[in-house]
Design an enzyme around this catalytic site. Structure first.
Site, short mmCIF file in Angstrom:
data_model
loop_
_atom_site.label_atom_id
_atom_site.label_comp_id
_atom_site.label_asym_id
_atom_site.label_seq_id
_atom_site.Cartn_x
_atom_site.Cartn_y
_atom_site.Cartn_z
N ASP A 11 0.85 -1.18 0.00
CA ASP A 11 0.00 0.00 0.00
C ASP A 11 0.89 1.24 0.00
OD1 ASP A 11 -2.45 1.44 0.19
OD2 ASP A 11 -2.10 1.70 2.33
N PHE A 77 -16.29 10.41 5.64
CA PHE A 77 -15.68 9.91 4.41
C PHE A 77 -16.08 8.45 4.22
CE2 PHE A 77 -12.45 7.56 2.16
CZ PHE A 77 -12.25 8.33 1.04
N THR A 81 -18.27 7.32 -1.76
CA THR A 81 -18.42 8.72 -2.19
C THR A 81 -17.07 9.40 -2.40
OG1 THR A 81 -18.46 9.58 0.08
CG2 THR A 81 -20.59 8.99 -0.94
N ARG A 82 -16.03 8.87 -1.74
CA ARG A 82 -14.68 9.43 -1.77
C ARG A 82 -14.70 10.92 -1.38
NH1 ARG A 82 -11.98 8.37 -6.94
NH2 ARG A 82 -10.07 8.73 -5.80
#
Length: 184
Positions: A11, A77, A81-82
């Site tokens: 990541d 958040f 929907t980001r």
């Protein structure tokens, strides 16, 4: 089992980079009053307990409680929907990924400003993360976040490659930001 590994997926945020992105600049859209934009930035970050959210408030240097918002509804958040934000009275303020905010803006019938799109690209090409801020679905401007690549990560990847292990960076970040970090 580890001896059989030939690909390592990592990541980006928090593994390759430090992961505590900090707000470094506010860029209001053309025709948007800077003070109104900063107010929206602060209100959208009021309930954001992340290091990013706290750094936005810190950069603005304004106590969100100064705005005395009545009955706010905080929008957390989500990956879907980001974006995140706040609703109060007849106002909806959101901050989020540029593509998500562009979709929100255009689906409401507004145009996504060209200069904001260009600013998003510029921030991303320089390794930053742009967050677009909207008020009632109209674009107000962009927040620039910057992250730092961890010290020694390049050398660690070189050692892995010498061992025959391919490294792959995984991220939900803007593709230009991801490219910049990958190239580093």
């Amino acid at each position: 089992t580890a001896g059989d590994i030939d690909v390592l997926l990592l990541d980006k945020t928090g593994t390759i980079t430090i992961g505590n992105r900090k707000a470094t600049h506010f860029y209001p859209a053309n025709g948007v009053d800077e003070n109104n934009f900063i107010k929206d930035v602060v209100l959208a970050s009021m309930a954001d307990e992340t290091p990013e959210g706290k750094s936005i408030i810190e950069l603005a240097n304004i106590n969100p409680l100064n705005y005395n918002i009545q009955n706010p509804i905080y929008i957390k958040f989500t990956a879907e929907t980001r974006s995140s934000g706040i609703d109060f009275e007849n106002t909806r303020i959101r901050k989020g990924a540029s593509d998500a905010m562009k979709k929100l803006t255009e689906s409401a019938g507004y145009t996504f400003p060209i200069e904001v799109d260009e600013r998003v690209t510029e921030i991303s090409k320089n390794g930053g993360t742009p967050l677009v801020v909207t008020e009632n679905e109209k674009v107000m401007g962009v927040i620039e976040l910057q992250d730092i690549i961890k010290t020694g990560i390049h050398e660690r990847f070189e050692r892995l490659r010498k061992m025959g292990i391919k490294t792959v960076m995984v991220t939900g970040d803007n593709p230009l930001t991801a490219k910049f970090i990958a190239n580093k």
